[in-house]
Every structure is written in C-alpha cells, then in structure tokens.
Design an enzyme around this catalytic site. Structure first.
Site, PDB file in Angstrom:
ATOM      1  N   PRO A 130       0.802  -1.230   0.000  1.00 11.80           N
ATOM      2  CA  PRO A 130       0.000   0.000   0.000  1.00 11.80           C
ATOM      3  C   PRO A 130       0.831   1.275   0.000  1.00 11.80           C
ATOM      4  O   PRO A 130       1.869   1.365   0.664  1.00 11.80           O
ATOM      5  CB  PRO A 130      -0.823  -0.124   1.288  1.00 11.80           C
ATOM      6  CG  PRO A 130      -0.954  -1.595   1.505  1.00 11.80           C
ATOM      7  CD  PRO A 130       0.350  -2.177   1.040  1.00 11.80           C
ATOM      8  N   CYS A 131       0.327   2.271  -0.741  1.00  9.17           N
ATOM      9  CA  CYS A 131       1.081   3.517  -0.920  1.00  9.17           C
ATOM     10  C   CYS A 131       0.431   4.704  -0.225  1.00  9.17           C
ATOM     11  O   CYS A 131       0.940   5.823  -0.302  1.00  9.17           O
ATOM     12  CB  CYS A 131       1.215   3.830  -2.408  1.00  9.17           C
ATOM     13  SG  CYS A 131      -0.370   4.219  -3.209  1.00  9.17           S
ATOM     14  N   GLN A 132      -0.703   4.482   0.472  1.00 11.65           N
ATOM     15  CA  GLN A 132      -1.466   5.616   0.994  1.00 11.65           C
ATOM     16  C   GLN A 132      -0.650   6.556   1.873  1.00 11.65           C
ATOM     17  O   GLN A 132      -0.871   7.764   1.870  1.00 11.65           O
ATOM     18  CB  GLN A 132      -2.691   5.117   1.779  1.00 11.65           C
ATOM     19  CG  GLN A 132      -3.808   4.579   0.917  1.00 11.65           C
ATOM     20  CD  GLN A 132      -3.654   3.095   0.644  1.00 11.65           C
ATOM     21  OE1 GLN A 132      -2.548   2.551   0.694  1.00 11.65           O
ATOM     22  NE2 GLN A 132      -4.752   2.423   0.352  1.00 11.65           N
ATOM     23  N   ALA A 173       2.535   7.099   1.614  1.00  9.39           N
ATOM     24  CA  ALA A 173       3.716   7.591   0.905  1.00  9.39           C
ATOM     25  C   ALA A 173       3.366   8.476  -0.275  1.00  9.39           C
ATOM     26  O   ALA A 173       4.243   9.109  -0.857  1.00  9.39           O
ATOM     27  CB  ALA A 173       4.569   6.413   0.420  1.00  9.39           C
TER      28      ALA A 173
END
Length: 258
Positions: free
Chosen positions: A71-73, A75
C-alpha cells in the site's frame, strides 16, 4: 516459474506472470470485490485474504518469485494534510513489514515490489534505506528504478518505483540489469476533451482514456463503476511487470538457478 502475488489488487502481476507462461500459485488481497475478480480470472490460484493472518511458510521452497505492490497511501504525494506522509510508520504503507514476513517465510529466489516513486523520499529517505536493510538482512540484494507507463507505450506517465530483490547467491554480471527491456524514454502524447471524458493520442489513433459517464448521482453512476475505477486506479501496468519478468526468466535460464 512459480509465482505468488501479495496486495494483488485486480491481478496486474498475475496477468504478466500468465503472459510469461508461469504458474500463478496464489494471490493475497484484502478487499472482497477484488478477491472475487481474482477468483474468476485465476481460478486455479489459492486465494488468501488478510495478509496479517496468512502463513506463507507452507510455500517455502516451492516458489520462484513473489511480487507485491504494498500500500502507498502513507507515501503518496497526495497525502499532504492531516497526518501527512508517514511512510513506513503509517498503518497502510507499514504493511511492508508483513510483505517482509511473507518473503522470509516463503524464501523465493526473486521478489518484485512496486510503490509510488515518492517512497524514495518519505521520512527524509530513511524509509527506503529501511526497505533495503530489511531485504539485505534476509539475504537479498536489490536494484530499483522509477518506471513510467509511457516507457512501455501507454498514453500516460504514472511514474512508479519498481524494485527487484534477488538472493545474494545470485551474481549479476557487470552492467546487467533486470530493467533492460524498459526504455528510458517517454512517448509524447496529446489530449482533447471528448464529452465527459478525454481522448489521448500518441501520434496515431485517438483513444478514450476512460469510459464516459452516462449518468451521475452523488458522484459515480453506481457502486460497481466505483469499484472498477478504484481497481484500475490502484493497478500496476502489467506490461512493465512483464518486461521485468522477461529479464528475470532469461537470467534464471542462463544460470540454471535451482
């Protein structure tokens, strides 16, 4: 080659593995809608849900390559308000450590990870240093590159970081790279309005970049459309994964790695 994908989404890595003729042994996806799509598209794969409650040691010694767009939320550069860019300290992007647990339990020869390019900068670069340290501690070397969708012919940029980790027993030759089939150039494209959507051209045929909305009620036309767009929005570009996989396969075959 035997492949497992984690944080599978709608199966971008799985699709690229299928193009390679590899066996998709299992996928792991938390969201029910996406997991249903994966079961339909890859019915012979084992389907896992919550990565935090999944034991991957059952695949130890049985997997060649493990992939995941963790997950990139926490970053994303879009995360500018509230708690801001917490990176690996955030609840979602911090699931990278579950990714590491899965690697350590299954011990594949190769790992391909994907995230937003900004993961290189979060917490003043300490997050990416931690990523490399965790992989090194488990016995993996790594190389990485920011790849753009336009480098493989797509009419959008979508810059994402891809990292290939490989067992420290593997020795790449000088100047060799797992990114050799991804060109370091972008294709120019133009756009123009088309009703409620846009048309994009790379110098040839004009194509819609997304389907037009037929009707709108408090946002998207229906729940299904919202789930589909969310799935596509979070998806990797399979062609990028395919080109990385192609280089991995060639190196694997040339060195007779077991």
């Amino acid at each position: 080659m035997r492949h497992i994908s984690l944080f599978s989404g709608i199966g971008g890595f799985d699709l690229a593995a299928e193009w390679m003729g590899w066996q998709n042994v299992a996928h792991c996806e938390f969201e029910e809608y996406k997991r249903q799509r994966l079961k339909i598209r890859f019915p012979n794969s084992i389907s896992y849900g919550d990565i935090e409650n999944t034991d991957f040691s059952v695949h130890r010694g049985d997997i060649d390559i493990l992939t995941g767009g963790f997950p990139c939320q926490d970053a994303s550069i879009a995360k500018q308000d509230g708690k801001g860019q917490q990176g690996l300290q955030g609840e979602r992007t911090g699931l990278f450590f579950e990714f590491c647990r899965a690697i350590d339990e299954s011990r594949p020869n190769y790992v391909v990870a994907e995230n937003v390019a900004n993961i290189l900068k979060t917490n003043k670069g300490e997050d990416f240093s931690r990523i490399l340290t965790e992989l090194s501690t488990m016995g993996y070397n790594a190389e990485w590159r920011v790849c753009r969708a336009s480098e493989v012919g797509a009419p959008h940029h979508s810059a994402r970081l891809y990292l290939v980790a490989y067992s420290s027993s593997i020795r790449l030759q000088k100047d060799d790279t797992f990114f050799k089939y991804i060109q370091e150039k972008t294709l120019p494209f133009t756009w123009k309005p088309s009703g409620t959507s846009l048309q994009i051209s790379t110098g040839g045929k004009w194509v819609l970049c997304e389907p037009p909305l037929i009707r709108v009620d408090h946002g998207l036309s229906n729940k299904l459309a919202g789930q589909q767009i969310h799935g596509y929005g979070n998806a990797i570009v399979p062609e990028i994964a395919f080109r990385i996989f192609k280089a991995i396969q060639e190196y694997h075959d040339a060195t007779n790695i077991k």
